[in-house]
Design an enzyme around this catalytic site. Structure first.
Site, PDB file in Angstrom:
ATOM      1  N   LYS A 186     -31.277-127.691-102.086  1.00  0.00           N
ATOM      2  CA  LYS A 186     -30.374-126.869-101.299  1.00  0.00           C
ATOM      3  C   LYS A 186     -30.995-126.980 -99.786  1.00  0.00           C
ATOM      4  O   LYS A 186     -31.610-126.290 -99.240  1.00  0.00           O
ATOM      5  CB  LYS A 186     -30.284-125.412-101.625  1.00  0.00           C
ATOM      6  CG  LYS A 186     -29.232-124.709-101.008  1.00  0.00           C
ATOM      7  CD  LYS A 186     -29.236-123.159-101.671  1.00  0.00           C
ATOM      8  CE  LYS A 186     -28.114-122.465-101.212  1.00  0.00           C
ATOM      9  NZ  LYS A 186     -27.814-122.392 -99.777  1.00  0.00           N
ATOM     10  N   GLU A 220     -23.953-131.985 -97.205  1.00  0.00           N
ATOM     11  CA  GLU A 220     -24.392-130.790 -96.368  1.00  0.00           C
ATOM     12  C   GLU A 220     -25.096-131.498 -94.949  1.00  0.00           C
ATOM     13  O   GLU A 220     -25.523-132.586 -95.254  1.00  0.00           O
ATOM     14  CB  GLU A 220     -25.455-130.321 -97.058  1.00  0.00           C
ATOM     15  CG  GLU A 220     -26.344-129.124 -96.361  1.00  0.00           C
ATOM     16  CD  GLU A 220     -25.560-127.782 -96.551  1.00  0.00           C
ATOM     17  OE1 GLU A 220     -24.357-127.830 -97.050  1.00  0.00           O
ATOM     18  OE2 GLU A 220     -25.825-126.655 -96.212  1.00  0.00           O
ATOM     19  N   ARG A 279     -16.792-125.252 -94.279  1.00  0.00           N
ATOM     20  CA  ARG A 279     -16.990-124.164 -95.574  1.00  0.00           C
ATOM     21  C   ARG A 279     -15.674-123.247 -95.411  1.00  0.00           C
ATOM     22  O   ARG A 279     -15.061-122.916 -96.513  1.00  0.00           O
ATOM     23  CB  ARG A 279     -18.156-123.462 -95.759  1.00  0.00           C
ATOM     24  CG  ARG A 279     -18.121-122.706 -96.681  1.00  0.00           C
ATOM     25  CD  ARG A 279     -19.523-121.689 -96.781  1.00  0.00           C
ATOM     26  NE  ARG A 279     -19.783-121.156 -98.026  1.00  0.00           N
ATOM     27  CZ  ARG A 279     -19.054-120.077 -98.258  1.00  0.00           C
ATOM     28  NH1 ARG A 279     -18.055-119.732 -97.586  1.00  0.00           N
ATOM     29  NH2 ARG A 279     -19.378-119.201 -99.402  1.00  0.00           N
TER      30      ARG A 279
HETATM   31  P1  ATP Z   1     -25.568-119.677 -99.233  1.00  0.00           P
HETATM   32  O1  ATP Z   1     -25.209-118.277 -98.323  1.00  0.00           O
HETATM   33  O2  ATP Z   1     -26.740-119.240 -99.952  1.00  0.00           O
HETATM   34  O3  ATP Z   1     -25.455-120.890 -98.218  1.00  0.00           O
HETATM   35  P2  ATP Z   1     -22.716-120.093 -99.689  1.00  0.00           P
HETATM   36  O4  ATP Z   1     -22.020-118.619-100.228  1.00  0.00           O
HETATM   37  O5  ATP Z   1     -22.562-120.476 -98.430  1.00  0.00           O
HETATM   38  O6  ATP Z   1     -24.288-119.567-100.053  1.00  0.00           O
HETATM   39  P3  ATP Z   1     -23.077-121.206-102.355  1.00  0.00           P
HETATM   40  O7  ATP Z   1     -21.904-121.965-103.159  1.00  0.00           O
HETATM   41  O8  ATP Z   1     -23.312-120.041-102.849  1.00  0.00           O
HETATM   42  O9  ATP Z   1     -22.667-121.020-100.844  1.00  0.00           O
HETATM   43  O10 ATP Z   1     -24.259-122.021-102.116  1.00  0.00           O
HETATM   44  C1  ATP Z   1     -24.118-123.661-102.044  1.00  0.00           C
HETATM   45  C2  ATP Z   1     -24.201-123.798-100.505  1.00  0.00           C
HETATM   46  O11 ATP Z   1     -25.496-124.521-100.183  1.00  0.00           O
HETATM   47  C3  ATP Z   1     -23.109-124.739-100.089  1.00  0.00           C
HETATM   48  O12 ATP Z   1     -21.982-124.047 -99.636  1.00  0.00           O
HETATM   49  C4  ATP Z   1     -23.845-125.426 -99.203  1.00  0.00           C
HETATM   50  O13 ATP Z   1     -23.359-125.287 -97.817  1.00  0.00           O
HETATM   51  C5  ATP Z   1     -25.201-125.518 -99.500  1.00  0.00           C
HETATM   52  N1  ATP Z   1     -25.888-126.857 -99.934  1.00  0.00           N
HETATM   53  C6  ATP Z   1     -27.067-127.412 -99.607  1.00  0.00           C
HETATM   54  N2  ATP Z   1     -27.192-128.329-100.633  1.00  0.00           N
HETATM   55  C7  ATP Z   1     -26.281-128.422-101.403  1.00  0.00           C
HETATM   56  C8  ATP Z   1     -26.048-129.317-102.462  1.00  0.00           C
HETATM   57  N3  ATP Z   1     -26.975-130.132-102.990  1.00  0.00           N
HETATM   58  N4  ATP Z   1     -25.089-129.095-103.387  1.00  0.00           N
HETATM   59  C9  ATP Z   1     -24.120-128.259-102.994  1.00  0.00           C
HETATM   60  N5  ATP Z   1     -24.320-127.339-101.945  1.00  0.00           N
HETATM   61  C10 ATP Z   1     -25.305-127.580-101.033  1.00  0.00           C
END
Ligand code: ATP
Length: 584
Positions: free
Chosen positions: A250, A300, A270
């Site tokens: 991540k 990302e 996003r």
């Molecule tokens: P956070 O605040 O934890 O970044 P979020 O609410 O923006 O979360 P989530 O879907 O909960 O979004 O977590 C996934 C986020 O992590 C994605 O929106 C993306 O920006 C990021 N990310 C980083 N690496 C990856 C990956 N390998 N696959 C998907 N998402 C990824």
């Protein structure tokens, strides 16, 4: 259709504190709107002319709108400015000043007139455009009633602030065109794959539910991103994913959706904004590495330190989100792309394929380079394997891992946070597992060293079911002097006179805001509290949940809309899993 109807509906929506009433007024307005205007009316309700991703904004400076009001009312600029100093709202000032002028018999102003005039104002650019915009707005205001002028002035300065969420509009559309709320999933799907509420409304008005069922993913129309749930232990994750999943790093960067058609590449954030201009280097990298003629790929992007070759933190990448000096910033903070999913390739919608199938296609249509790679991943089938990969991810400076389901059910669920993706982050190991993203809904004036700035902010979580915000803490720690000095300016655009109808709280802050700005916060723990409304009555009658000792992490989540903030359910889960931990 007369614009008067819109203005009256806006007035009613704004005057109510009840969300149900808001949906009713909205449904009435939609019902009164002829099909050929419905798209435009939906955008106007959102205070826009187009969906965000089109990138055409009205955004006239308040100073210019003052000049237009002055021309329309034949009062001096000083008089209007003085009134604005009193009301603090250009809409109220336009309303009051126009009301003072002798009422004339006017031709009714039509929605189509207002829309096309605002559209011309938005698109007017280049030398002499400022004067032209001021005059066009003045002409429009001259033809408007005071109430119409109020909403025109607010719309044109991007301060409509009706606070009607997309989900409320979807509800109203389901009621009017879908025969009731039960049709919401079909309508929501159409929205999730197009991000265009106006287009969905038009489809419904013309061909009913059948028409929107036929909507599909298209290059140029961003889809709303699929999101991850969270779990705190590898054991829980392996149990949820059925014993096997793909774990991916991540990365601590910004999510982008890359749309490619021939040699044309567009980037969406996003939040579905068009961010192509901010990242010229990403556009070039995408052109050089995506081989398919048409594609929608998710990645990302991470800022790279050109000297050490290491990834830099998210905050530094966010500095590239600016209007000027883009090229210099691209040199100082060059971006790396990590591709992770593909939802469309060479004319084919891939959203119904499983994750392994989509990844296979992604592998076929992308060539990698040093600066554009696939995310690091590992197929894991045991708790140990997951733990090992997680350690490796954290050592590489990432936030942790995202575990993705690999079975036939692992389709791309646009716009939804589900269990097909589960995040496991390094902070989960600290006392209060995760950081949370909270929305600023109010502020308290500071005293002593903080006199003249805000002493603390009233923060809220989000409830998707009722589309409301409930408070969870007062945030005062973690701000630098620079943050404290900038926050009042940053929050000014959200400031309102009284509690916003979507905010449920027992608190009485000195200043109220429309839910807008999202901040990342970490706290010591979640406890029961009679002061806050998050999780109210869930665990004890009269008590809600509160975050103790909250600290701002320095991350302004400009990439998140208030509806993307941490939800009440997530907080409840965090609280109950802590109780379980203490009990075991
Ligand atoms: P956070 O605040 O934890 O970044 P979020 O609410 O923006 O979360 P989530 O879907 O909960 O979004 O977590 C996934 C986020 O992590 C994605 O929106 C993306 O920006 C990021 N990310 C980083 N690496 C990856 C990956 N390998 N696959 C998907 N998402 C990824």
């Amino acid at each position: 259709m007369e614009y008067r109807r819109l203005a009256e509906a806006f007035y009613r929506i704004e005057s109510t504190t009840k969300r149900i009433a808001m949906t009713d007024y909205l449904s009435d307005l939609i019902r009164q709107t002829p099909p050929d205007l419905i798209g435009k009316v939906v955008y106007l309700i959102q205070g826009k002319l187009y969906p965000d991703f089109v990138g055409i904004e009205i955004g006239m400076a308040e100073k210019l709108a003052v000049r237009s009001v002055s021309i329309a009312t034949e009062l001096s600029i000083e008089e209007i400015s003085e009134d604005l100093g009193r009301t603090g709202d250009i809409g109220d000032t336009a309303f009051q000043e126009l009301q003072k002028a002798a009422p004339e018999v006017r031709e009714p102003l039509l929605v189509s007139d207002v829309y096309s005039m605002l559209d011309t104002i938005a698109k007017t650019a280049g030398p002499g455009s400022v004067e032209a915009k001021v005059n066009m707005l003045a002409e429009l205001l001259k033809r408007a009633t005071p109430l119409e002028a109020k909403y025109i002035a607010r719309t044109v300065t991007r301060k409509l602030r009706l606070g009607v969420a997309d989900m409320t509009i979807l509800d109203a559309l389901a009621i009017v065109y879908g025969g009731g709320r039960q049709s919401r999933p079909i309508i929501e799907r159409a929205y999730n794959i197009t991000s265009d509420l106006g287009m969905v409304a038009e489809g419904l008005a013309e061909g009913g539910l059948e028409a929107v069922k036929k909507f599909h993913v298209t290059v140029g129309k961003p889809i709303r991103p699929m999101l991850a749930e969270r779990l705190k232990t590898p054991e829980e994750i392996m149990a949820r994913t059925g014993g096997e999943c793909v774990a991916e790093y991540k990365y601590d960067g910004e999510r982008v959706q890359i749309h490619k058609r021939g040699s044309e590449v567009t980037l969406f954030s996003r939040r579905i904004e068009n961010i192509t201009k901010q990242y010229p280097d990403v556009v070039e990298l995408a052109k050089a590495t995506i081989r398919a003629d048409t594609a929608i790929i998710e990645a990302e992007i991470v800022a790279l330190d050109p000297e050490t070759g290491e990834n830099r933190p998210f905050q530094e990448l966010m500095r590239r989100r600016r209007k000027y000096g883009i090229e210099e910033m691209a040199k100082e903070f060059p971006a790396l792309i990590f591709y992770f999913d593909c939802v469309y390739a060479d004319g084919r919608d891939l959203t119904e394929l499983s994750f392994p199938e989509r990844r296979k296609i992604l592998g076929q249509i992308v060539t990698t380079t040093d600066r554009a790679r696939f995310v690091e991943f590992s197929i894991v089938d045991s708790v140990n394997a997951l733990e090992e990969f997680f350690e490796q991810a954290v050592q590489q400076g990432t936030e942790g891992v995202i575990c993705k389901a690999v079975g036939p059910e692992s389709i791309y669920q646009a716009g939804s946070r589900g269990w097909l993706w589960i995040k496991y982050k390094r902070e989960y190991r600290s006392e209060m597992a995760d950081t949370v993203d909270l929305v600023v809904v109010g502020a308290y004036y500071g005293r002593g060293r903080r006199a003249g700035v805000y002493g603390s902010l009233l923060m809220a979580i989000y409830l998707p079911e009722s589309d409301t915000f409930r408070t969870i803490t007062r945030l005062g720690a973690g701000f630098t002097d620079k943050d404290l000095a900038e926050l009042p300016k940053m929050l000014e655009e959200y400031r309102i006179e009284s509690r916003h109808p979507r905010v449920e709280t027992k608190e009485r802050p000195d200043v109220w805001f429309v839910p807008g700005l999202v901040l990342e916060v970490i706290g010591a723990e979640i406890t029961l509290s009679p002061l806050h409304t998050a999780g109210l009555n869930m665990f004890r009658s009269g008590s809600g949940l509160a975050i103790r000792f909250p600290r701002f992490t320095s991350r302004y989540r400009f990439d998140k809309a208030p509806e993307d903030a941490t939800t009440e359910q997530e907080i409840i889960d965090m609280y109950t899993s802590r109780i379980r931990k203490v009990a075991s």
